[in-house]
Design a protein around this motif. Structure first.
Motif, short mmCIF file in Angstrom:
data_model
loop_
_atom_site.label_atom_id
_atom_site.label_comp_id
_atom_site.label_asym_id
_atom_site.label_seq_id
_atom_site.Cartn_x
_atom_site.Cartn_y
_atom_site.Cartn_z
N GLY A 280 0.82 -1.20 0.00
CA GLY A 280 0.00 0.00 0.00
C GLY A 280 0.86 1.25 0.00
O GLY A 280 2.07 1.21 -0.21
N LEU A 281 0.23 2.38 0.25
CA LEU A 281 0.89 3.69 0.25
C LEU A 281 1.10 4.14 1.69
O LEU A 281 0.16 4.12 2.50
N TRP A 282 2.32 4.55 2.01
CA TRP A 282 2.69 5.01 3.35
C TRP A 282 3.25 6.43 3.27
O TRP A 282 3.90 6.79 2.30
N LYS A 283 3.02 7.21 4.31
CA LYS A 283 3.53 8.58 4.40
C LYS A 283 4.20 8.74 5.75
O LYS A 283 3.64 8.34 6.78
N ASN A 284 5.40 9.36 5.78
CA ASN A 284 6.08 9.56 7.06
C ASN A 284 5.94 10.99 7.56
O ASN A 284 5.30 11.83 6.92
N GLU A 285 6.55 11.27 8.70
CA GLU A 285 6.42 12.60 9.33
C GLU A 285 7.11 13.70 8.53
O GLU A 285 6.88 14.88 8.78
N GLN A 286 7.95 13.34 7.55
CA GLN A 286 8.59 14.33 6.68
C GLN A 286 7.83 14.50 5.36
O GLN A 286 8.32 15.14 4.44
N ASP A 287 6.66 13.89 5.26
CA ASP A 287 5.82 13.90 4.06
C ASP A 287 6.41 13.14 2.88
O ASP A 287 6.00 13.34 1.74
N VAL B 232 -0.17 -2.68 14.65
CA VAL B 232 -1.56 -2.23 14.51
C VAL B 232 -2.05 -1.87 15.90
O VAL B 232 -1.96 -2.69 16.83
N ASP B 233 -2.54 -0.63 16.07
CA ASP B 233 -3.04 -0.22 17.39
C ASP B 233 -4.46 -0.74 17.62
O ASP B 233 -5.05 -1.38 16.73
N THR B 234 -5.01 -0.47 18.79
CA THR B 234 -6.33 -0.99 19.13
C THR B 234 -7.44 -0.43 18.24
O THR B 234 -8.49 -1.03 18.11
N GLY B 235 -7.18 0.70 17.60
CA GLY B 235 -8.15 1.28 16.67
C GLY B 235 -8.01 0.77 15.25
O GLY B 235 -8.74 1.19 14.36
N GLY B 236 -7.03 -0.11 15.01
CA GLY B 236 -6.83 -0.68 13.68
C GLY B 236 -5.87 0.08 12.80
O GLY B 236 -5.67 -0.27 11.64
N LYS B 237 -5.24 1.15 13.34
CA LYS B 237 -4.29 1.93 12.54
C LYS B 237 -2.96 1.20 12.45
O LYS B 237 -2.37 0.82 13.46
N GLU B 238 -2.46 1.03 11.20
CA GLU B 238 -1.17 0.40 10.98
C GLU B 238 -0.07 1.45 11.04
O GLU B 238 -0.22 2.56 10.51
N THR B 239 1.04 1.11 11.70
CA THR B 239 2.18 2.01 11.83
C THR B 239 3.45 1.23 11.57
O THR B 239 3.63 0.13 12.10
N LEU C 246 6.78 9.75 0.67
CA LEU C 246 5.81 8.70 0.34
C LEU C 246 6.53 7.42 -0.06
O LEU C 246 7.55 7.46 -0.74
N MET C 247 5.97 6.29 0.34
CA MET C 247 6.49 4.99 -0.04
C MET C 247 5.31 4.14 -0.49
O MET C 247 4.28 4.08 0.20
N GLU C 248 5.46 3.52 -1.64
CA GLU C 248 4.43 2.62 -2.14
C GLU C 248 5.03 1.23 -2.27
O GLU C 248 6.04 1.04 -2.94
N ILE C 249 4.41 0.27 -1.59
CA ILE C 249 4.87 -1.12 -1.63
C ILE C 249 3.85 -1.94 -2.39
O ILE C 249 2.65 -1.90 -2.08
N SER C 250 4.36 -2.67 -3.39
CA SER C 250 3.47 -3.57 -4.13
C SER C 250 3.14 -4.76 -3.25
O SER C 250 3.56 -4.83 -2.10
N ALA C 251 2.40 -5.69 -3.77
CA ALA C 251 2.02 -6.87 -2.99
C ALA C 251 3.24 -7.61 -2.46
O ALA C 251 4.26 -7.74 -3.15
N VAL C 252 3.16 -8.07 -1.23
CA VAL C 252 4.22 -8.87 -0.62
C VAL C 252 4.01 -10.31 -1.07
O VAL C 252 2.93 -10.87 -0.88
N ARG C 253 5.03 -10.90 -1.70
CA ARG C 253 4.93 -12.28 -2.17
C ARG C 253 4.87 -13.25 -0.99
O ARG C 253 5.17 -12.88 0.15
N ASP C 254 4.51 -14.49 -1.28
CA ASP C 254 4.42 -15.51 -0.24
C ASP C 254 5.74 -15.73 0.49
O ASP C 254 5.74 -16.07 1.67
N ASP C 255 6.87 -15.52 -0.21
CA ASP C 255 8.18 -15.68 0.43
C ASP C 255 8.63 -14.42 1.17
O ASP C 255 9.74 -14.35 1.69
N GLY C 256 7.78 -13.38 1.22
CA GLY C 256 8.07 -12.16 1.96
C GLY C 256 8.72 -11.05 1.16
O GLY C 256 8.87 -9.93 1.63
#
Length: 113
Positions: free
Chosen positions: A6-13, A84-91, A15-25
């Protein structure tokens, strides 16, 4: 369950986009940094990495490298863990090393941040 793809954004704005993770990681993606060594406009740079599958009830660890493409003679390595926090947010939490090319062995001391 924490999903790296998916698409990730850090505190410096950056962006990182990761394609699907294969079965071997293994995964690939792109990183668009907002912070550059040369102070120039960044381009999307390729990243390659791997995720370690967590044990029972754990959160996955991962590592990836970024080859800063077209604007810098540097490479960075990131290692981290997904939560993943208790609200479901991934970090993602990471530490990084950046290696910049230098002209001589005598300058090696200043090449890694």
């Amino acid at each position: 369950q924490c999903q790296l793809s998916g698409l990730w954004k850090n505190e410096q704005d950056s962006l990182m986009e990761i394609s699907a993770v294969r079965d071997d990681g293994v995964f690939q993606g792109k990183y668009l940094t907002q912070v550059t060594l040369a102070g120039v406009c960044a381009h999307a740079s390729p990243l390659t990495g791997a995720q370690q599958q967590p044990g029972e009830g754990g959160w996955p660890t991962f590592a990836f490298t970024v080859r800063w493409d077209k604007f810098s003679n540097a490479t960075a390595a990131f290692a981290g863990q997904c939560f993943v926090d208790t609200g479901g947010k991934e970090t993602l939490t990471t530490m990084w090393l950046l290696r910049e090319a230098v002209g001589s062995l005598e300058e090696d001391w200043k090449a890694t941040r």
